[in-house]
Motif scaffolding. Sequence first.
Motif, PDB file in Angstrom:
ATOM      1  N   ARG A   4       0.812  -1.217   0.000  1.00 26.18           N
ATOM      2  CA  ARG A   4       0.000   0.000   0.000  1.00 26.18           C
ATOM      3  C   ARG A   4       0.850   1.273   0.000  1.00 26.18           C
ATOM      4  O   ARG A   4       0.648   2.156  -0.857  1.00 26.18           O
ATOM      5  CB  ARG A   4      -0.966  -0.040   1.185  1.00 26.18           C
ATOM      6  CG  ARG A   4      -2.074  -1.076   0.988  1.00 26.18           C
ATOM      7  CD  ARG A   4      -2.756  -1.483   2.259  1.00 26.18           C
ATOM      8  NE  ARG A   4      -3.304  -0.353   3.005  1.00 26.18           N
ATOM      9  CZ  ARG A   4      -3.981  -0.483   4.145  1.00 26.18           C
ATOM     10  NH1 ARG A   4      -4.189  -1.693   4.657  1.00 26.18           N
ATOM     11  NH2 ARG A   4      -4.450   0.575   4.767  1.00 26.18           N
ATOM     12  N   PRO A   5       1.822   1.447   0.921  1.00 22.63           N
ATOM     13  CA  PRO A   5       2.682   2.642   0.790  1.00 22.63           C
ATOM     14  C   PRO A   5       3.523   2.625  -0.472  1.00 22.63           C
ATOM     15  O   PRO A   5       3.836   3.704  -1.016  1.00 22.63           O
ATOM     16  CB  PRO A   5       3.546   2.581   2.060  1.00 22.63           C
ATOM     17  CG  PRO A   5       3.419   1.217   2.590  1.00 22.63           C
ATOM     18  CD  PRO A   5       2.078   0.722   2.177  1.00 22.63           C
ATOM     19  N   ILE A   6       3.909   1.437  -0.959  1.00 25.56           N
ATOM     20  CA  ILE A   6       4.654   1.377  -2.221  1.00 25.56           C
ATOM     21  C   ILE A   6       3.791   1.913  -3.357  1.00 25.56           C
ATOM     22  O   ILE A   6       4.247   2.709  -4.197  1.00 25.56           O
ATOM     23  CB  ILE A   6       5.109  -0.076  -2.504  1.00 25.56           C
ATOM     24  CG1 ILE A   6       6.223  -0.481  -1.544  1.00 25.56           C
ATOM     25  CG2 ILE A   6       5.568  -0.220  -3.951  1.00 25.56           C
ATOM     26  CD1 ILE A   6       6.617  -1.933  -1.647  1.00 25.56           C
ATOM     27  N   LEU A   7       2.533   1.513  -3.391  1.00 29.13           N
ATOM     28  CA  LEU A   7       1.615   1.992  -4.428  1.00 29.13           C
ATOM     29  C   LEU A   7       1.390   3.496  -4.290  1.00 29.13           C
ATOM     30  O   LEU A   7       1.370   4.228  -5.294  1.00 29.13           O
ATOM     31  CB  LEU A   7       0.293   1.238  -4.309  1.00 29.13           C
ATOM     32  CG  LEU A   7      -0.629   1.202  -5.527  1.00 29.13           C
ATOM     33  CD1 LEU A   7       0.079   0.549  -6.705  1.00 29.13           C
ATOM     34  CD2 LEU A   7      -1.909   0.457  -5.194  1.00 29.13           C
ATOM     35  N   ALA A   8       1.225   3.976  -3.057  1.00 30.64           N
ATOM     36  CA  ALA A   8       1.026   5.409  -2.840  1.00 30.64           C
ATOM     37  C   ALA A   8       2.258   6.202  -3.263  1.00 30.64           C
ATOM     38  O   ALA A   8       2.142   7.285  -3.850  1.00 30.64           O
ATOM     39  CB  ALA A   8       0.705   5.669  -1.370  1.00 30.64           C
TER      40      ALA A   8
ATOM     41  N   LEU B 110       7.621   0.851 -14.263  1.00 33.27           N
ATOM     42  CA  LEU B 110       8.688  -0.106 -13.965  1.00 33.27           C
ATOM     43  C   LEU B 110       8.896  -0.253 -12.465  1.00 33.27           C
ATOM     44  O   LEU B 110       9.113  -1.366 -11.949  1.00 33.27           O
ATOM     45  CB  LEU B 110       9.980   0.339 -14.642  1.00 33.27           C
ATOM     46  CG  LEU B 110       9.998   0.287 -16.176  1.00 33.27           C
ATOM     47  CD1 LEU B 110      11.289   0.851 -16.727  1.00 33.27           C
ATOM     48  CD2 LEU B 110       9.800  -1.140 -16.660  1.00 33.27           C
ATOM     49  N   PHE B 111       8.835   0.872 -11.743  1.00 38.28           N
ATOM     50  CA  PHE B 111       8.999   0.830 -10.282  1.00 38.28           C
ATOM     51  C   PHE B 111       7.912  -0.027  -9.644  1.00 38.28           C
ATOM     52  O   PHE B 111       8.199  -0.896  -8.802  1.00 38.28           O
ATOM     53  CB  PHE B 111       8.966   2.256  -9.739  1.00 38.28           C
ATOM     54  CG  PHE B 111       8.851   2.333  -8.242  1.00 38.28           C
ATOM     55  CD1 PHE B 111       9.953   2.138  -7.443  1.00 38.28           C
ATOM     56  CD2 PHE B 111       7.628   2.606  -7.636  1.00 38.28           C
ATOM     57  CE1 PHE B 111       9.847   2.197  -6.053  1.00 38.28           C
ATOM     58  CE2 PHE B 111       7.504   2.679  -6.269  1.00 38.28           C
ATOM     59  CZ  PHE B 111       8.632   2.477  -5.471  1.00 38.28           C
ATOM     60  N   LEU B 112       6.665   0.204 -10.035  1.00 36.72           N
ATOM     61  CA  LEU B 112       5.570  -0.576  -9.453  1.00 36.72           C
ATOM     62  C   LEU B 112       5.639  -2.039  -9.876  1.00 36.72           C
ATOM     63  O   LEU B 112       5.336  -2.935  -9.082  1.00 36.72           O
ATOM     64  CB  LEU B 112       4.225   0.035  -9.870  1.00 36.72           C
ATOM     65  CG  LEU B 112       3.917   1.426  -9.312  1.00 36.72           C
ATOM     66  CD1 LEU B 112       2.579   1.926  -9.839  1.00 36.72           C
ATOM     67  CD2 LEU B 112       3.902   1.411  -7.790  1.00 36.72           C
TER      68      LEU B 112
ATOM     69  N   THR C 161       8.544  -3.460  -7.542  1.00 39.47           N
ATOM     70  CA  THR C 161       8.345  -3.416  -6.089  1.00 39.47           C
ATOM     71  C   THR C 161       7.074  -4.150  -5.652  1.00 39.47           C
ATOM     72  O   THR C 161       7.068  -4.783  -4.593  1.00 39.47           O
ATOM     73  CB  THR C 161       8.295  -1.962  -5.604  1.00 39.47           C
ATOM     74  OG1 THR C 161       7.308  -1.240  -6.366  1.00 39.47           O
ATOM     75  CG2 THR C 161       9.640  -1.299  -5.782  1.00 39.47           C
ATOM     76  N   LEU C 162       6.012  -4.062  -6.432  1.00 37.18           N
ATOM     77  CA  LEU C 162       4.805  -4.799  -6.060  1.00 37.18           C
ATOM     78  C   LEU C 162       5.031  -6.307  -6.149  1.00 37.18           C
ATOM     79  O   LEU C 162       4.490  -7.075  -5.341  1.00 37.18           O
ATOM     80  CB  LEU C 162       3.641  -4.393  -6.971  1.00 37.18           C
ATOM     81  CG  LEU C 162       3.094  -2.974  -6.773  1.00 37.18           C
ATOM     82  CD1 LEU C 162       1.981  -2.695  -7.771  1.00 37.18           C
ATOM     83  CD2 LEU C 162       2.580  -2.771  -5.354  1.00 37.18           C
TER      84      LEU C 162
ATOM     85  N   ILE D 218      -2.450  -6.005 -11.129  1.00 34.41           N
ATOM     86  CA  ILE D 218      -3.020  -5.802 -12.463  1.00 34.41           C
ATOM     87  C   ILE D 218      -3.657  -4.418 -12.583  1.00 34.41           C
ATOM     88  O   ILE D 218      -3.461  -3.698 -13.579  1.00 34.41           O
ATOM     89  CB  ILE D 218      -4.049  -6.905 -12.768  1.00 34.41           C
ATOM     90  CG1 ILE D 218      -3.347  -8.272 -12.848  1.00 34.41           C
ATOM     91  CG2 ILE D 218      -4.794  -6.618 -14.063  1.00 34.41           C
ATOM     92  CD1 ILE D 218      -4.294  -9.443 -12.956  1.00 34.41           C
ATOM     93  N   LEU D 219      -4.425  -4.004 -11.568  1.00 41.29           N
ATOM     94  CA  LEU D 219      -5.078  -2.697 -11.619  1.00 41.29           C
ATOM     95  C   LEU D 219      -4.061  -1.561 -11.678  1.00 41.29           C
ATOM     96  O   LEU D 219      -4.254  -0.570 -12.397  1.00 41.29           O
ATOM     97  CB  LEU D 219      -5.995  -2.525 -10.402  1.00 41.29           C
ATOM     98  CG  LEU D 219      -7.269  -3.379 -10.391  1.00 41.29           C
ATOM     99  CD1 LEU D 219      -8.035  -3.172  -9.093  1.00 41.29           C
ATOM    100  CD2 LEU D 219      -8.152  -3.041 -11.588  1.00 41.29           C
ATOM    101  N   ALA D 220      -2.961  -1.692 -10.906  1.00 41.93           N
ATOM    102  CA  ALA D 220      -1.943  -0.641 -10.903  1.00 41.93           C
ATOM    103  C   ALA D 220      -1.289  -0.506 -12.269  1.00 41.93           C
ATOM    104  O   ALA D 220      -1.110   0.611 -12.788  1.00 41.93           O
ATOM    105  CB  ALA D 220      -0.895  -0.945  -9.834  1.00 41.93           C
TER     106      ALA D 220
END
Length: 470
Positions: free
Chosen positions: A102-106, A135-137, A140-141, A152-154
């Motif tokens: 969650r903080p990674i996505l934020a 690429l980061f997401l 890291t995700l 997938i949504l991100a």
Amino acid sequence: MLPPQAPPITERGAVKWLRENLFSTPFNIALTLFGVATIYYLISSSLPWWLNSVWNASSLSECRAIVEASAGEGATGACWAMIREWWGAFIFGFYPPDQWWRPILAFGFLFAALAPVLFAGQAGNLTKVLGAVGLFLLLTLYLSAAPATVFILAILLVGGMLALAQLRPGQLLLFTALYPALCFWLLWGGSIWSPIVAMAGFGVLYAVFRFASPFIGLSPAAGAGVLAAVLWWLYLDVPVVGALQSILPFGLQAINSDQFGGFLLAIVIGVTGISFSLPIGILLALGRQSDMLIVKTLSVGFIEFIRGVPLITLLFTASLLLQYFLPPGTNFDIILRVIILVTFFAAAYLAEVIRGGLAALPRGQYEAADALGLDYWRAQRLIILPQALKISIPAIVSTFIGLFKDTTLVAFVGLMDPLKGVTQIVRADINWKGIYWEPYIFVGAIFFLICFGMSRYSMYLEKKLKTDHR
């Protein structure tokens, strides 16, 4: 004619530069030799400590044993294995590890939200930033074991933003406007309807303003819109959220503020303070120059009071005193209290910075706006403020950098900042008791990278907007 000859070696190249800059006078020669001796001493003293670094150990004593085994008895070395053991606390504080996505996505979406503001109308730069975010997401995700649906949504959202950056880049500002609500929901969790209904309050403000402005004027309409939004948040927000949640229950695991810490806490406070302090500072600067006595008096009083009080005093006020002025039973989040007072503190200093930019403009700019028949707000938006903000860019960014570094002061009100809070916990661990330099160097390096990035963007923006000498 004699053929031209090369100048003497003392008048060209590196020898000339050394002679003119380091050995030009006896005093400069002494300073140069002293500086070289100091640099040599520092490097010779610290280089073995860096070269004998240990990256894989479970305690400080094991680190020291590895150093002595490899470099001899009495040798010293950096124990970076502590970072391997505690990096999660330095980055996320005590946020649940299964929720790190969650903080990674934020954080990734933060750059996607900033890109349309920092690179407005530049499709190439927008594409590069959004591609880097994707690429980061993606990496890291995957490493944080995020749920497949979130993954997938991100990626789909970033892909849609990349397509929009090529077709209609201006529409990306809509995501920028919605990002605060999305970030709040990702970090704190709870019902998804809480940030949606809260953002609806701004819709109420805008609707009241547009409806009332033709009848009562811009300023009274703005006041009526603010009043309507406040009433919405105070009396209708909670019932509407409860009703919607009962109809369509959906949310994330709620995270308490005492689980925030490390750079997650510093970035949340710093980015929020920077984002909200600039518009407030602009309004305060304009209010201080206003001809209306009440507006000017309130602006001057606010600015001088905030600038005359240390930030640590405001933080203690947020932590201890602010709760006494609220109705009994009110649960006002400590991080939100700190963000509000940090924002006010930065806004007061930014108001003076922007006022200096306004004062630097020649009187002819104001007269030109009047000659074009522009009203006050259009003149400020189209002519005055763009030039004043351009002049004030170095001081504004300097204030932002100072604000971000001042987030470490929240350790004095019980929040786990990366410099003192988390480091103190690490050094209290029996396995790492006695470690000193490594956590401070690690935290300092990350602070340097973030602040250096802001400084370089400031220089890029100054160069881009420097149109007066082209």
